[in-house]
Design an enzyme around this catalytic site. Structure first.
Site, PDB file in Angstrom:
ATOM      1  N   LYS A   1      53.142  47.844  38.025  1.00  0.00           N
ATOM      2  CA  LYS A   1      54.597  47.804  37.827  1.00  0.00           C
ATOM      3  C   LYS A   1      54.937  48.307  36.418  1.00  0.00           C
ATOM      4  O   LYS A   1      55.823  49.118  36.230  1.00  0.00           O
ATOM      5  CB  LYS A   1      55.095  46.375  38.042  1.00  0.00           C
ATOM      6  CG  LYS A   1      56.584  46.219  37.887  1.00  0.00           C
ATOM      7  CD  LYS A   1      57.028  44.800  38.150  1.00  0.00           C
ATOM      8  CE  LYS A   1      58.439  44.600  37.643  1.00  0.00           C
ATOM      9  NZ  LYS A   1      58.916  43.233  37.799  1.00  0.00           N
TER      10      LYS A   1
ATOM     11  N   LYS B   1      47.301  37.893  27.511  1.00  0.00           N
ATOM     12  CA  LYS B   1      47.174  39.349  27.387  1.00  0.00           C
ATOM     13  C   LYS B   1      47.243  39.763  25.923  1.00  0.00           C
ATOM     14  O   LYS B   1      46.462  40.577  25.455  1.00  0.00           O
ATOM     15  CB  LYS B   1      48.315  40.051  28.145  1.00  0.00           C
ATOM     16  CG  LYS B   1      48.214  40.010  29.644  1.00  0.00           C
ATOM     17  CD  LYS B   1      49.315  40.901  30.231  1.00  0.00           C
ATOM     18  CE  LYS B   1      49.543  40.657  31.699  1.00  0.00           C
ATOM     19  NZ  LYS B   1      50.705  41.357  32.238  1.00  0.00           N
TER      20      LYS B   1
ATOM     21  N   HIS C   1      32.921  23.206  56.854  1.00  0.00           N
ATOM     22  CA  HIS C   1      31.527  22.950  56.469  1.00  0.00           C
ATOM     23  C   HIS C   1      31.341  23.031  54.961  1.00  0.00           C
ATOM     24  O   HIS C   1      30.217  23.051  54.474  1.00  0.00           O
ATOM     25  CB  HIS C   1      30.614  23.950  57.170  1.00  0.00           C
ATOM     26  CG  HIS C   1      30.682  23.828  58.661  1.00  0.00           C
ATOM     27  ND1 HIS C   1      29.910  22.955  59.370  1.00  0.00           N
ATOM     28  CD2 HIS C   1      31.504  24.440  59.569  1.00  0.00           C
ATOM     29  CE1 HIS C   1      30.209  23.055  60.658  1.00  0.00           C
ATOM     30  NE2 HIS C   1      31.185  23.940  60.803  1.00  0.00           N
TER      31      HIS C   1
ATOM     32  N   GLU D   1      43.672  46.081  32.397  1.00  0.00           N
ATOM     33  CA  GLU D   1      42.653  46.210  33.444  1.00  0.00           C
ATOM     34  C   GLU D   1      42.857  47.496  34.249  1.00  0.00           C
ATOM     35  O   GLU D   1      41.926  48.278  34.472  1.00  0.00           O
ATOM     36  CB  GLU D   1      42.728  45.022  34.420  1.00  0.00           C
ATOM     37  CG  GLU D   1      42.282  43.690  33.858  1.00  0.00           C
ATOM     38  CD  GLU D   1      43.407  42.893  33.220  1.00  0.00           C
ATOM     39  OE1 GLU D   1      44.421  43.488  32.808  1.00  0.00           O
ATOM     40  OE2 GLU D   1      43.262  41.658  33.135  1.00  0.00           O
TER      41      GLU D   1
ATOM     42  N   GLY E   1      56.070  41.393  40.480  1.00  0.00           N
ATOM     43  CA  GLY E   1      54.742  41.868  40.874  1.00  0.00           C
ATOM     44  C   GLY E   1      54.163  41.105  42.059  1.00  0.00           C
ATOM     45  O   GLY E   1      53.644  41.694  43.007  1.00  0.00           O
ATOM     46  N   ARG E   2      54.297  39.776  42.029  1.00  0.00           N
ATOM     47  CA  ARG E   2      53.671  38.969  43.091  1.00  0.00           C
ATOM     48  C   ARG E   2      54.447  38.989  44.403  1.00  0.00           C
ATOM     49  O   ARG E   2      54.034  38.349  45.372  1.00  0.00           O
ATOM     50  CB  ARG E   2      53.459  37.542  42.596  1.00  0.00           C
ATOM     51  CG  ARG E   2      54.671  36.871  41.970  1.00  0.00           C
ATOM     52  CD  ARG E   2      54.272  35.593  41.243  1.00  0.00           C
ATOM     53  NE  ARG E   2      55.364  34.966  40.524  1.00  0.00           N
ATOM     54  CZ  ARG E   2      55.718  35.257  39.290  1.00  0.00           C
ATOM     55  NH1 ARG E   2      55.081  36.221  38.631  1.00  0.00           N
ATOM     56  NH2 ARG E   2      56.709  34.629  38.687  1.00  0.00           N
TER      57      ARG E   2
ATOM     58  N   GLU F   1      51.810  31.252  39.905  1.00  0.00           N
ATOM     59  CA  GLU F   1      52.419  32.026  38.820  1.00  0.00           C
ATOM     60  C   GLU F   1      53.929  31.783  38.808  1.00  0.00           C
ATOM     61  O   GLU F   1      54.568  31.834  37.762  1.00  0.00           O
ATOM     62  CB  GLU F   1      52.104  33.521  38.992  1.00  0.00           C
ATOM     63  CG  GLU F   1      52.327  34.344  37.732  1.00  0.00           C
ATOM     64  CD  GLU F   1      51.671  35.730  37.789  1.00  0.00           C
ATOM     65  OE1 GLU F   1      50.498  35.867  37.424  1.00  0.00           O
ATOM     66  OE2 GLU F   1      52.350  36.683  38.213  1.00  0.00           O
TER      67      GLU F   1
END
Ligand code: F6P
Length: 545
Positions: A209, A514, A386, A215, A269-270, A355
Site C-alpha cells: 500500500k 518499524k 490432536h 520487507e 492494508g488488512r 491489529e
C-alpha cells in the site's frame, strides 16, 4: 460524522450486564437447553447458505437483550451508517474506511471528499480483469515468448496474508499457475523460493500500500537483481506488476505504468484483498472467481447494513465476544475451520482482529479501563483436536470457539467428509456437555476396578463442559461463501471497536517497531552502535562479533 464517544462501562446496559453476569455465570448450558425446547432455533440465524447456531453460548434471551441494549446505547446503528457512508471514521489518520465500496455494485454511489469512488473502483477492476485474462490465456508472455507458469506475490501483512489465505482457500478453483508468496525479510524465505523459479515464465506482483515497507522492498530488490542476471532492464516491464497507492515509488522501482494497479488510502492494508491487492488471487483462480468472492462479501455487507441487530450475524458474534471478553474475562478466542483449505484463515484473522482492536486508548484519548481486543488463534480441525483441544476441554481458561464447517466437500469424498463432520459436531457437543461422574463410571464398568481405584481416577476423567461455541454450517466452500465469511469477521471487528470506543483502523504500535528496526539496522551496518539499554547493547555487540 465521527463516531460517538461513549465509554461502554458508563452505559445502563453495562451495569445491568455486570449484575446479570454475577447472577447467571454458573448456569450450565445443559440447563439452558433443558429449559427451552426451541433454544437451537431461537438462537440461530439462517442467512443465504449459512446456518449460524449460537445456541451453545452461556446466554439467555435476557443476556442477548442486554447486549443489544449496549449496542443501542453506543449508537451502533448510526456507526454502521457512518462506516458505509464514507465518513472519516479512521480519525487518527483522517481517513474513511471503505473496503466495503470495493465490493459494491457499479450503480452504487459512495462519496469520498464529495466524489463518487465507484467509477474508479470499476476502472481498476476492469484493468485487473484484462490483465489476468491476458496472463491466464497466455496472450501476455514472458521475455522469451513463453507463457507464464508461476505467480509470485511479494508483500507482507495485509499485502500478503489476504492473498495467501484466499489463494489457499480457493485452491480447488485454481488454474494452471504455481503460486508463491514471499513476505519475510528473512533472506532464506526469498532464496528458497527463487530456487524454484524459472525467470522466463515467472510473473512477480509487488504489493505494498505504501511502497515503503522494508520487507517488501528488500524482497522485490533481491528478486529484481536475480531476474536481471537472466533478463534485461527492459524485460522487467514484462515480468513485474505492482499494486500501491504510491505510484511515484513504483516508477522509481522501474515497473511499467501499464502493470501498475492503484489502490486508495481509504482501504486499510488488512482489509485490502478486495482491491488490486487481490491481483494474485485473480491470477490464481481467474477474474470470475475473484468477482464471486467480492459478490459474497457484498451480500454480507447488505445483511450487516440492513438486518435488524437481533438477527444480524456480525453483530451477534461481536456481542457474544464482548460478553466473554468483558464479563467472563476470557482473553482468547479460537477459530477452527473444519476445512484444510482454510489452513491460513486464523492467521489471516489474527491481523484483521488483533491489529485493529489491539488498542488501549479510547476515542477520547484516554486509557481504557476495560479489556479490548481478544487474542485470536486456531488451526483447522481435525488436526487441532490432536494438538491443543485438551486445554479447551479441561484447562483453566475459558476459550470461546468458532467452529466453521461445510455441508459438502469439494472432491465429494463422502467417507472422509462424514468423518470430518462427525468430529465437527462431536467437539461442540463435548465442549458443552463435558463428562459426568455417572458417564465415567459406566465407561469404566468393564475394567473391573475397585471402588478405591475408581475414586482415584474420577477427578481426572470427569469434566464440567459448559464451554461456549458458535457453529457456522455453510453449504460449500465457494468463492462466494468465502467472501461472505471474511466480510462477516470484518464487520465483527467494526462492531467490537464501536462498543469498546476505540479506533480500529490505525496501527501506530506496529509503526514504532518499524522505526526502531530502521535505527538498529544502522547500528548493525555501521561500526558505531548508538545508545541503547544494556540488554539491547549486549545483544548487538554479540551479534556483531
Ligand atoms: O504491519 C503494519 C502494516 O502497516 C500493515 O497494516 C500492512 O498490512 C503491512 O504493514 C504492509 O504494509 P504495506 O502494504 O504498506 O507494505
Amino acid at each position: 460524522m465521527s463516531l460517538q464517544n461513549t465509554d461502554p462501562t458508563t452505559t445502563e446496559a453495562w451495569k445491568k450486564l455486570e449484575r446479570h453476569y454475577k447472577e447467571t455465570k454458573d448456569v450450565h448450558l445443559k440447563e439452558l437447553f433443558a429449559a427451552d425446547a426451541k433454544r437451537a432455533t431461537n438462537f440461530s440465524v439462517r442467512w443465504n447458505d449459512f446456518l449460524v447456531d449460537f445456541s451453545k453460548n452461556r446466554i439467555s434471551k435476557e443476556t442477548l437483550q442486554l447486549l443489544l441494549q449496549l449496542a443501542d446505547e453506543v449508537k451502533l446503528k448510526e456507526a454502521i451508517k457512518a462506516y458505509f457512508g464514507g465518513d472519516l471514521i479512521n480519525q487518527t489518520e483522517g481517513r474513511a474506511v471503505l473496503h466495503t465500496a470495493l465490493r459494491g455494485k457499479k450503480t452504487d454511489t459512495v462519496l469520498v471528499d464529495g466524489e463518487n469512488v465507484m467509477p474508479e473502483i470499476y476502472e481498476v477492476k476492469e484493468k485487473i480483469k484484462k490483465f489476468t485474462d491476458a496472463v491466464i490465456s497466455g496472450d501476455k508472455k514472458g521475455y522469451t515468448g513463453k507463457p507464464f507458469t508461476t505467480i509470485v506475490n511479494i508483500g507482507i501483512g495485509g499485502s500478503d496474508l489476504g492473498p495467501a489465505m484466499v489463494t489457499e482457500a480457493l485452491k480447488f478453483y485454481k488454474n494452471q499457475f504455481k503460486t508463491y508468496f514471499v513476505s519475510n525479510v528473512d533472506g532464506d524465505h526469498v532464496h528458497e523460493i527463487l530456487r524454484e523459479l524459472d525467470p522466463e515464465t515467472t510473473l512477480f506482483v509487488v504489493v505494498s500500500k505504501t511502497f515503503t515497507t522494508q520487507e517488501t522492498l528488500s524482497n522485490a530488490t533481491t528478486i529484481k537483481k536475480w531476474f536481471l542476471k537472466h533478463g534485461t532492464q527492459q524485460d522487467i516491464a514484462k515480468h513485474f506488476a505492482a499494486v500501491s497507492t504510491n505510484t511515484e515509488k513504483i516508477a522509481e522501482f522501474g515497473i511499467d505504468a501499464e502493470n501498475v494497479f492503484p489502490m486508495w488510502d481509504w482501504v486499510g492494508g488488512r482489509f485490502s484483498l478486495w482491491s488490486a491487492v487481490g491481483l494474485s488471487i485473480a491470477l490464481a483462480v481467474g477474474f470470475e472467481n475473484f468477482d464471486a468472492l467480492l459478490t459474497g462479501a457484498n451480500e454480507m455487507d447488505e445483511h450487516f447494513k440492513s438486518e435488524d441487530l437481533d438477527q444480524n450475524i456480525p453483530v451477534i458474534l461481536a456481542l457474544l465476544s464482548v460478553w466473554y471478553n468483558n464479563f467472563y474475562g476470557a482473553e482468547t478466542e479460537a477459530i477452527i475451520p473444519y476445512a484444510q483449505y482454510l489452513s491460513r484463515f486464523s492467521a489471516y484473522l489474527q491481523q484483521g482482529i488483533m491489529e485493529s482492536n489491539g488498542k488501549s486508548v479510547d476515542r477520547n484519548g484516554n486509557p481504557v479501563t476495560y479489556q479490548t481486543g481478544t487474542i485470536i488463534w486456531g488451526e483447522p480441525g481435525t488436526n487441532s483436536q490432536h494438538a491443543f483441544f485438551q486445554l479447551i476441554h479441561q484447562g483453566t481458561k475459558l476459550i470461546p470457539v468458532d467452529f466453521i464447517g461445510f455441508k459438502k466437500s469439494l472432491y465429494g469424498d463422502d467417507d472422509h467428509h462424514n468423518k470430518l463432520m462427525a468430529n465437527f459436531f462431536a467437539q461442540t457437543e463435548a465442549l458443552m456437555n463435558g463428562k459426568t461422574e455417572e458417564q465415567v463410571r459406566e465407561e469404566l464398568e468393564g475394567k473391573l476396578l475397585s471402588e478405591a481405584e475408581l475414586a482415584k481416577l474420577l477427578p481426572f476423567k470427569v469434566f464440567a463442559g459448559n464451554k461456549p461455541t458458535n457453529t457456522m454450517l455453510i453449504d460449500k466452500l465457494t468463492p462466494k461463501s468465502l467472501g461472505s465469511l471474511i466480510a462477516l469477521y470484518e464487520h465483527k471487528i467494526f462492531v467490537q471497536g464501536v462498543i469498546w470506543n476505540i479506533f480500529s483502523y490505525d496501527q501506530w504500535g506496529v509503526e514504532l517497531g518499524k522505526q526502531l528496526a530502521g535505527a538498529i539496522l544502522g547500528d548493525i551496518e555501521n561500526s558505531e552502535i548508538s545508545s541503547h539499554d544494556a540488554s539491547t547493547l549486549q545483544l548487538l555487540q554479540d551479534f556483531k562479533k
